[in-house]
Enzyme design. Structure first.
Site, PDB file in Angstrom:
ATOM      1  N   SER A  45       0.835  -1.199   0.000  1.00 40.27           N
ATOM      2  CA  SER A  45       0.000   0.000   0.000  1.00 40.27           C
ATOM      3  C   SER A  45       0.876   1.257   0.000  1.00 40.27           C
ATOM      4  O   SER A  45       0.394   2.342  -0.348  1.00 40.27           O
ATOM      5  CB  SER A  45      -0.939   0.006   1.214  1.00 40.27           C
ATOM      6  OG  SER A  45      -0.225  -0.220   2.401  1.00 40.27           O
ATOM      7  N   ASP A  83       5.601  -7.010   2.556  1.00 42.28           N
ATOM      8  CA  ASP A  83       4.813  -7.494   1.419  1.00 42.28           C
ATOM      9  C   ASP A  83       5.709  -7.815   0.234  1.00 42.28           C
ATOM     10  O   ASP A  83       6.595  -7.028  -0.113  1.00 42.28           O
ATOM     11  CB  ASP A  83       3.843  -6.393   0.954  1.00 42.28           C
ATOM     12  CG  ASP A  83       2.417  -6.606   1.430  1.00 42.28           C
ATOM     13  OD1 ASP A  83       2.108  -7.698   1.951  1.00 42.28           O
ATOM     14  OD2 ASP A  83       1.612  -5.669   1.272  1.00 42.28           O
ATOM     15  N   LYS A 113       4.773 -11.387   3.276  1.00 38.64           N
ATOM     16  CA  LYS A 113       3.364 -11.638   3.002  1.00 38.64           C
ATOM     17  C   LYS A 113       3.178 -11.688   1.503  1.00 38.64           C
ATOM     18  O   LYS A 113       3.816 -10.924   0.766  1.00 38.64           O
ATOM     19  CB  LYS A 113       2.477 -10.544   3.604  1.00 38.64           C
ATOM     20  CG  LYS A 113       0.984 -10.739   3.278  1.00 38.64           C
ATOM     21  CD  LYS A 113       0.049  -9.887   4.154  1.00 38.64           C
ATOM     22  CE  LYS A 113      -0.077  -8.448   3.764  1.00 38.64           C
ATOM     23  NZ  LYS A 113      -0.605  -8.203   2.387  1.00 38.64           N
ATOM     24  N   GLU A 115      -0.060 -12.387  -1.654  1.00 36.68           N
ATOM     25  CA  GLU A 115      -1.500 -12.451  -1.907  1.00 36.68           C
ATOM     26  C   GLU A 115      -1.847 -13.683  -2.721  1.00 36.68           C
ATOM     27  O   GLU A 115      -1.059 -14.141  -3.549  1.00 36.68           O
ATOM     28  CB  GLU A 115      -1.946 -11.201  -2.691  1.00 36.68           C
ATOM     29  CG  GLU A 115      -1.778  -9.909  -1.932  1.00 36.68           C
ATOM     30  CD  GLU A 115      -2.293  -8.693  -2.703  1.00 36.68           C
ATOM     31  OE1 GLU A 115      -2.859  -8.857  -3.801  1.00 36.68           O
ATOM     32  OE2 GLU A 115      -2.110  -7.575  -2.190  1.00 36.68           O
ATOM     33  N   GLU A 181      -9.226  -9.846   3.812  1.00 35.85           N
ATOM     34  CA  GLU A 181      -9.569  -8.479   3.432  1.00 35.85           C
ATOM     35  C   GLU A 181     -10.946  -8.394   2.789  1.00 35.85           C
ATOM     36  O   GLU A 181     -11.256  -9.115   1.843  1.00 35.85           O
ATOM     37  CB  GLU A 181      -8.505  -7.901   2.470  1.00 35.85           C
ATOM     38  CG  GLU A 181      -8.829  -6.460   2.060  1.00 35.85           C
ATOM     39  CD  GLU A 181      -7.660  -5.650   1.516  1.00 35.85           C
ATOM     40  OE1 GLU A 181      -6.513  -6.140   1.559  1.00 35.85           O
ATOM     41  OE2 GLU A 181      -7.893  -4.518   1.057  1.00 35.85           O
TER      42      GLU A 181
HETATM   43  O1  KIV Z   1      -0.427  -3.336   1.781  1.00 34.25           O
HETATM   44  C1  KIV Z   1      -1.091  -3.321   2.841  1.00 34.25           C
HETATM   45  O2  KIV Z   1      -1.156  -2.314   3.558  1.00 34.25           O
HETATM   46  C2  KIV Z   1      -1.792  -4.547   3.216  1.00 34.25           C
HETATM   47  C3  KIV Z   1      -2.655  -4.544   4.442  1.00 34.25           C
HETATM   48  C4  KIV Z   1      -3.720  -3.533   4.391  1.00 34.25           C
HETATM   49  C5  KIV Z   1      -3.161  -5.889   4.783  1.00 34.25           C
HETATM   50  O3  KIV Z   1      -1.649  -5.530   2.543  1.00 34.25           O
HETATM   51 NA    NA Z   2      -0.495  -5.296   0.618  1.00 32.21          NA
END
Ligand code: KIV
Ligand code: NA
Length: 269
Positions: A45, A83, A113, A115, A181
């Site tokens: 994000s 991420d 993390k 997806e 989410e």
């Molecule tokens: O990129 C992000 O901020 C996220 C979270 C909102 C879970 O993946």
């Molecule tokens: Na994310």
């Protein structure tokens, strides 16, 4: 609490106290969130929140590493997760391992993390078996905005079984937690009841094992969009805008700098 929280600690929180998570992208924000949070996510994000990108699709591994390094310098307590950006893991387990290992090595993050649902389970298993803790992310997966056709609620009606199967497959593959989410609250509760690892909700109801928000959203700092699932705990954007307007006015009327902000020939002032 003393010492660093680990991905294993997060996993053990299933069925105990809620897991508190926020994002951070910079050292000062990491310092602000470190003590209150169990887990800090360097989310992709960052592309939308700090770089003005229209979605997370344009975020690069170099951006994630740079922000990951900044966040690592500000954390001493919370578990740090970075991420994996779009395009850095979807080709297969080998590509995912190579890029996850680079992110871990160059940022000092404790986990990554990524997806995706059941189709990512093989990749998650490959990473976990080779020493990389993985947090999964199902439901609305923003990197797939172009195939999903927008940021819509996922898993309504019969589609709920599919999202539950995704979360279960990822937990079975060894994910230490699963982000849920934008799902109906009933589905968030059902997945939380069914899978053996913590669910971390964002727009997935109050029954998840933990909650995560984008810190700039909850601080009222990001003007982009205002999703329904964000509770605003402050209005820092408005506060900043007002402060900047006051400064501009002070400069134009010569009220700033005042006597307390200047130097003079005599040293005592
Ligand atoms: O990129 C992000 O901020 C996220 C979270 C909102 C879970 O993946
Ligand atoms: Na994310």
């Amino acid at each position: 609490r003393q010492g660093r929280i680990t991905p294993s600690d997060i996993r053990s929180r299933k069925g105990t106290e809620p897991v508190v998570c926020l994002t951070a992208y910079t050292t000062p924000m990491a310092q602000l969130v470190d003590q209150s949070c169990d887990l800090v996510l360097v989310g992709d994000s960052v592309g939308m929140v700090l770089h003005g990108l229209p979605s997370t699709v344009g975020v690069t591994i170099e951006m994630m590493i740079l922000h990951g390094q900044a966040v690592a310098r500000g954390l001493s307590h919370a578990c740090m997760v970075v991420d994996m950006p779009f395009g850095s893991y979807e080709e297969g387990p080998a590509q995912a391992f190579r890029n996850a290992a680079r992110i871990m090595a160059e940022t000092g993050s404790q986990a990554v993390k990524l997806e995706g649902g059941a189709h990512m389970a093989e990749t998650v298993r490959f990473l976990v078996q080779r020493g990389i803790p993985v947090m999964a992310h199902v439901g609305l997966t923003p990197q797939s905005v172009n195939t999903l056709g927008g940021y819509k609620v996922q898993g309504r009606g019969a589609d709920g079984d599919r999202v539950l199967a995704d979360a279960a497959a990822l937990a079975d593959a060894g994910a230490f937690a699963v982000v849920l989410e934008k799902l109906p609250a009933e589905l968030g509760e059902r997945i939380t009841r069914d899978i053996p690892v913590p669910t971390i909700g964002i727009g997935a109801g109050v029954d998840c094992d933990g909650q995560v928000l984008v810190v700039d959203d909850m601080l009222g700092q990001f003007a982009g969009f205002r999703p329904k699932f964000v509770k605003r705990y402050a209005e820092l954007g408005e506060t900043a805008q007002q402060a900047i307007a006051n400064y501009a006015s002070d400069v134009r009327t010569r009220r700033f700098p005042g006597p307390e902000h200047i130097f003079t020939e005599s040293k005592k002032a």
